[in-house]
Design a protein around this motif. Structure first.
Motif, PDB file in Angstrom:
ATOM      1  N   VAL A 206       0.847  -1.181   0.000  1.00 33.27           N
ATOM      2  CA  VAL A 206       0.000   0.000   0.000  1.00 33.27           C
ATOM      3  C   VAL A 206       0.889   1.241   0.000  1.00 33.27           C
ATOM      4  O   VAL A 206       1.919   1.284   0.661  1.00 33.27           O
ATOM      5  N   VAL A 207       0.503   2.192  -0.809  1.00 30.31           N
ATOM      6  CA  VAL A 207       1.226   3.456  -0.850  1.00 30.31           C
ATOM      7  C   VAL A 207       0.212   4.561  -0.595  1.00 30.31           C
ATOM      8  O   VAL A 207      -0.785   4.658  -1.299  1.00 30.31           O
ATOM      9  N   ARG A 279       5.012   9.793 -11.603  1.00 31.76           N
ATOM     10  CA  ARG A 279       4.840   9.582 -10.177  1.00 31.76           C
ATOM     11  C   ARG A 279       4.021   8.314  -9.906  1.00 31.76           C
ATOM     12  O   ARG A 279       4.421   7.425  -9.158  1.00 31.76           O
ATOM     13  N   GLU A 282       5.533   4.964 -11.024  1.00 29.44           N
ATOM     14  CA  GLU A 282       6.506   4.418 -10.089  1.00 29.44           C
ATOM     15  C   GLU A 282       5.792   3.682  -8.951  1.00 29.44           C
ATOM     16  O   GLU A 282       6.206   2.611  -8.524  1.00 29.44           O
ATOM     17  N   ARG A 286       5.960  -0.133  -7.769  1.00 32.57           N
ATOM     18  CA  ARG A 286       6.252  -0.541  -6.396  1.00 32.57           C
ATOM     19  C   ARG A 286       5.199  -1.518  -5.868  1.00 32.57           C
ATOM     20  O   ARG A 286       5.478  -2.413  -5.097  1.00 32.57           O
TER      21      ARG A 286
END
Lengths: 745, 127
Positions: A206-207, A279, A282, A286
Motif C-alpha cells: 500500500v502506498v 509519479r 513508479e 512498487r
C-alpha cells in the motif's frame, strides 16, 4: 457452512453461471452492441475459475483459464467472437458442465474420453491465443509504437495464458482510491476501509499519497486529502470489493483494476488520476501491479504519440474521457449491486424439504376437515368458530406453501435456445426460437417433468414442422423458420403452446398411415382434429426418412403418455401450409387443489374448482343429453348413469357447468356440497382403467371422494355431440368446434 | 472514542529546551483524531512558528485516524518548505499500527536534511 455444503453451492452456482454464459453466447450474434454481453460471458468464466480455485479443482481451473484468456482477447477486441468461436465456447461450456457433473459424482479424475475432449478443446482455444499475436503484429495498425507495445504485452500474456503457467506478477487487484474532501466530516475514516478490505484478502502493498495534503497554513484539518494505491490479493469478485467503498463511492474516485489486466488498463488508470504519469507509474511498479519494462514501453509509446499535440491538452482530454468512463462504470456497478441485493433476499431451500412441507400441509388439510366435521356435529358454536378460523389459516398456509414451489417457466424456455441452435445446425435449417409468457408460473415438480416432452415437441416441430429452405421460399415464406414457445394460465391450468410456421400436418398422409397401421377402419368419417390427434397414437410416424432426431415412431405417444401422467392433456391444431400448434395443458400443481364437492347418491365427487363455471338447476327433461343455457346448447353427462350409482335421482338435481379448453359442458348431480380443499391422492394401479376419474381424496369424515377427470369427460361429450350434430346449433352455423384434447387413460 | 475523557485528551504542550541547540520537543498525547483535528492543527502551527528543529513525540498517542496522519504529513510538508527539521519520535503502538496499514515508513535514524528533501516527499513517507 461446512466444506461439502460450500462445494454443493459451487456446483449449483457453477451450473447457473454456465447457463447464463450459454444464453449470452446465443444472444450475442443478434446484438448490435455486444460489449455488455461479452463482459457477461467473461465474468461467468472468470467466476467459475475463481470459485473452482477456492475448492482446489485444478482441472476446472486449468480449463477455464484458457477459456478466460481467449475471452479476454475478445474483450480487448483482438479476437472476433464469430460463429465458429461461439460454437467452440458452447462446447467448452458443455465440457465444464461435464467436469462439474463428474466432480459432483465424486469422481476424482474424469474418464479418458472426457480428458481427451478437454485437451482437444484447449488446443482449439489456444489457436485463438497463438493467432492473436501474429495477426495483431501483422496488421497495418501495428505501425505505431503504442500498438507494438500493446501487442508485445498481449502476446506475452497469451503465452502465460497456457495452463499451469500462472504469472507470479500482477495476479492481484490494483485498487486506487482518492478520497473526497468530505469523507472525514461525514464520519468515515479512510483507514476503516483499508482495515475492512484486509478482511477480504491480503493487502500486499500500500502506498499512501500525501501529494494533495497542503501545508498547515492552508490545511483544513477536517477535510480529507489522502489517496491510496494498493495491491490487493483476494479471491473476492469485483462487486464485493466495490461494496467495501459503497458509502463513499459518491465523493471518492475509486478505481479497481482486476488481476491480470492489460497494461493499457493501468495506463488508463494513471491518466485518470491527477498525480501524473511518472509519479503514479513508479507507485504502480512498487505495488508490483505493472513491471518497469511494461510501463516504460507504454510511457514511451505515449510520449511518441503525444508529441504532435500539446501534451497538456491531450492529457486533459484523456482525463475527461476517463471521467466519463468512470461515471458510466459507477452507474453500472450500482446496477450490479442492486441486482446482488435482490439476489441476497432469496434463500436456497432443498426441494425435498419443500416437498415434505407440502405433504404435511396436505395432512393438515385433511385433519382440519375432520375437525370441522366433528365441531359441526357437536353443535358447539365456539368450537365451530375456532375450526372455521383454523380452516381459513390452513388454506392460507397451503397457498403460501404451494407458492414456494412455483417457478417461472422462462428458465425452461431459455434452455431450448441451445436446443434450437444445435438442432438447426444439425438439420442445416435456419430456425429461430421465439418465446413468450416466460413469466407464467407453475409448480417446480411439473416444470421438471415437462422438460422432456417439450423437448420432443420442439425437436419434432423443427424436424417435421419446418420445411427445407427451398420449399419455404417457394411458398413465399421468410427463409428463416420460426418455432414459438408460449405459456399462459387458463382456468387453473397452465397452457404451453409449441408452434411452428412450417407446412402443417398432412391430413391425407396421416389418415392413410393410420389405416395402413390398422389404427382406423377404412371409410370411417373423421374430422380434421380427430385425424390430427392420430399422431399421438403409439407407433405412429409419418416421416419418410428416419432422422437422427425423430421419426422413429416413439415420439408423440410418449409425449402424450408423459403429459397425461401429470394429469395434463395435449392437443394439436394445424393449418395446411401455415403451421402446426401443439397445445399442452397442465395442472398448476400436482398436490393440492381447490375442489368443488358434489354428491350423487351416497358417493362424493370432486370437480377442480377452477374448472367450475356456474351451477344451474336441472330442468328435469330426461329424454335428451343437452339443455338450453341462456340460448346456447349445453351438453351434459349424468354422473349417476356414467358411474352407475345405485338409487333414484334426487328430486331437485343440479347441473354443474364446467369449462375446459374454452368449451363448456354440464354434469348432472344430486347435491351441491360446496367448496373444499382437496389433497390429491393418486389412484392405485388397479383403477388405472377407470375413465373419467383422475384421483382420489380423503374427506373430513374419512370417506373417499373421487376426483373427476374433466378433460376425459369432455372427450365423451364430444362423441355424443357428434352423434346429436343434427340438432340446430344455436348461434353457431357450423359444428361446435371441440378442441381435440387427446387426454385419455 | 468520541466520549471526552479530559485526562487522556489533555495535550501536554510543554516545549522544553532539552538539548544544547534549538531542538524543541512537542509531545502529543491521547487521541489524534478528527474530533481534535482543528485544535491539533493550531497546536502544530504554533509549534512550527518557533525556529529550530522539532521532535514530535508520539509516545502518548492512544488513537490516531486519517485526519491525524494527515496533520503529521502537513506538518512535515510545512517544515520542509521552511527548510526545517521535523522528526517524529517514539511512536506509540497505535501510531505504528496505522502507519503500517497505510504503508508509511518512519526513519528516525537517517535525519532528513533540508538539502535532501528539496523535493516534496515522494510517497508520503514520514521521516
Amino acid at each position: 457452512m461446512n466444506f461439502d455444503e460450500a462445494l454443493q453451492t459451487f456446483f449449483v452456482e457453477g451450473r447457473e453461471l454456465l447457463s447464463e454464459m450459454e444464453a449470452a453466447l446465443l444472444r450475442m450474434p443478434d446484438e448490435t452492441e455486444p460489449t455488455e454481453t461479452i463482459n457477461a460471458i467473461f465474468r461467468a468464466a472468470h467466476t467459475i475459475k475463481g470459485s473452482a480455485g477456492l475448492f482446489g479443482l485444478d482441472g476446472v481451473v486449468a480449463f477455464t483459464h484458457v477459456m478466460e484468456s481467449v475471452l479476454d482477447e475478445v474483450r480487448d477486441g483482438a479476437v472476433v467472437l464469430d460463429e465458429s468461436l461461439i460454437e467452440l465456447l458452447l462446447a467448452c461450456g458443455d465440457h465444464i458442465a461435464a467436469l462439474l457433473d463428474c466432480l459432483e459424482a465424486g469422481e476424482a479424475q474424469p474418464d479418458a474420453t472426457m480428458e481427451q475432449s478437454g485437451i482437444d478443446l484447449m488446443a482449439r482455444l489456444n489457436i485463438f491465443l497463438a493467432e492473436d499475436g501474429s495477426v495483431a503484429a501483422g496488421t497495418p495498425l501495428a505501425s505505431s509504437p503504442a500498438e507494438i507495445a500493446t501487442t508485445d504485452s498481449r502476446s506475452a500474456r497469451a503465452s502465460f495464458g497456457a495452463p499451469g503457467m500462472d504469472p507470479d506478477g500482477a495476479d492481484h487487484w490494483h485498487i486506487s482510491l482518492r478520497f473526497g474532501e468530505s469523507v472525514l466530516r461525514n464520519g468515515m475514516d479512510p483507514l476503516s476501509f483499508i482495515r475492512y478490505l484486509a478482511t477480504l484478502g491480503t493487502i500486499e502493498h500500500v502506498v499512501t499519497l500525501s501529494d494533495s495534503v497542503p501545508a498547515l497554513d492552508a490545511l483544513d484539518a477536517e477535510a480529507c486529502y489522502l489517496g491510496v494505491e494498493m495491491a490487493f490479493k483476494s479471491a473476492a469478485d469485483k462487486a464485493t470489493i466495490e461494496n467495501v467503498f459503497e458509502f463513499v463511492l459518491d465523493d471518492c474516485a475509486v478505481h479497481i483494476v482486476p488481476p491480470h489486466s492489460h497494461i493499457a488498463k493501468y495506463v488508463e488508470l494513471i491518466e485518470g488520476l491527477p498525480e501524473g504519469l511518472a509519479r503514479l507509474g513508479e507507485i504502480l511498479v512498487r505495488c508490483g501491479s505493472v513491471t518497469g519494462r511494461e510501463l516504460d514501453a507504454a510511457l514511451m509509446a505515449q510520449t511518441l504519440q503525444d508529441t504532435p499535440a500539446p501534451i497538456g491538452s491531450i492529457l486533459t482530454a484523456r482525463g475527461n474521457v476517463a471521467s466519463q468512463v468512470v461515471e458510466v462504470a459507477v452507474a453500472k456497478q450500482r446496477q450490479v449491486r442492486e441486482v446482488k441485493a435482490q439476489e441476497s433476499q432469496s434463500v436456497r431451500v432443498d426441494a425435498d424439504k419443500l416437498d415434505r412441507l407440502i405433504d404435511l400441509v396436505g395432512e393438515l388439510i385433511t385433519s382440519t376437515a375432520s375437525a370441522s366435521l366433528v365441531a359441526r356435529r357437536s353443535r358447539d358454536a365456539a368450537l365451530q368458530e375456532c375450526t372455521s378460523t383454523l380452516a381459513d389459516l390452513v388454506e392460507q398456509v397451503r397457498d403460501s406453501a404451494l407458492q414456494l414451489r412455483m417457478v417461472k417457466i422462462g428458465a425452461t424456455f431459455s434452455r431450448f435456445r441451445r436446443v434450437v441452435h444445435d438442432v438447426a445446425r444439425e438439420l442445416s435449417k435456419d430456425i429461430e426460437l421465439k418465446t413468450s409468457g416466460e413469466e407464467t408460473e407453475l409448480d417446480k415438480t411439473v416444470v421438471e417433468k415437462i422438460g422432456d416432452p417439450l423437448m420432443h415437441l420442439v425437436r419434432n416441430a423443427m424436424d417435421h414442422g419446418i420445411d427445407a429452405r427451398e420449399l419455404r421460399i417457394a411458398r413465399g415464406k421468410p427463409e428463416q423458420g420460426t418455432v414459438t414457445l408460449n405459456a399462459f394460465h387458463d382456468s387453473g391450468r397452465i397452457v404451453i403452446e409449441v408452434s411452428d410456421d412450417g407446412g402443417g400436418l398432412d391430413r391425407d398422409k396421416i389418415l392413410a398411415k393410420a389405416i395402413e397401421r390398422g389404427l382406423v377402419e377404412p371409410g370411417k368419417n373423421l374430422s380434421d382434429t380427430e385425424i390430427y390427434s392420430l399422431i399421438f397414437e403409439p407407433g405412429f410416424s409419418t416421416a419418410e426418412h428416419i432422422t437422427n432426431l425423430s421419426g422413429r415412431g416413439v415420439g408423440m405417444d410418449v409425449v402424450k403418455r408423459n403429459i397425461t401422467a401429470l394429469r395434463g392433456s395435449v392437443g394439436v391444431a394445424s393449418w395446411p401450409g401455415e403451421g402446426t400448434t401443439v397445445t399442452v395443458r397442465l395442472p398448476l400443481t400436482l398436490a393440492i387443489i381447490n375442489g368443488f364437492q358434489v354428491g350423487v347418491g351416497k358417493a362424493v365427487f370432486v370437480v377442480p374448482l377452477d374448472m367450475v363455471d356456474e351451477c344451474v338447476t336441472f330442468p328435469g327433461e330426461t329424454d335428451h343429453d343437452y339443455t338450453d343455457l341462456r340460448g346456447q346448447i349445453l351438453p351434459f353427462i349424468r354422473l349417476r348413469e356414467l358411474f352407475e350409482v345405485p338409487g333414484a335421482p334426487a328430486l331437485r338435481q343440479n347441473i354443474v357447468v364446467v369449462k375446459h379448453a374454452g368449451q363448456k359442458f354440464g354434469l348432472v348431480v344430486d347435491a351441491l356440497m360446496g367448496e373444499a380443499q382437496t389433497v390429491i391422492k393418486p389412484l392405485s394401479k388397479m383403477f388405472s382403467q377407470v375413465k373419467g376419474i383422475s384421483g382420489s381424496s380423503i374427506l373430513g369424515s374419512g370417506d373417499v371422494a373421487l376426483i373427476l377427470d374433466v378433460p376425459v369427460l369432455m372427450q365423451q361429450i364430444q362423441s355424443s355431440v357428434s352423434a346429436s350434430r343434427t340438432v340446430e346449433g344455436g348461434d353457431q352455423g357450423h359444428r361446435p368446434r371441440i378442441h381435440s384434447d387427446a387426454a385419455s387413460r | 472514542m468520541s466520549s471526552p475523557v479530559p485526562d487522556h485528551r489533555a495535550t501536554n504542550t510543554a516545549m522544553s529546551d532539552t538539548h544544547y541547540t534549538t531542538r524543541t520537543s512537542l509531545r502529543l498525547d491521547g487521541e489524534l483524531t478528527i474530533y481534535r483535528a482543528v485544535e491539533l492543527c493550531d497546536l502544530l502551527k504554533t509549534a512550527l512558528a518557533v525556529d529550530g528543529a522539532i521532535d514530535i513525540d508520539l509516545d502518548g498517542v492512544t488513537e490516531i485516524d486519517s485526519s491525524g496522519v494527515q496533520l503529521l504529513m502537513s506538518a512535515r510538508k510545512t517544515a520542509h518548505q521552511a527548510a526545517r527539521d521535523v522528526r517524529l519520535v517514539a511512536l506509540s503502538p497505535a501510531v505504528h499500527e496505522v502507519f503500517a496499514l497505510l504503508g508509511l515508513t518512519v526513519d528516525s535514524t537517517s535525519l532528513s536534511t533540508p538539502a535532501d528533501e528539496s523535493e516534496p516527499a515522494m510517497s508520503g513517507e514520514i521521516t
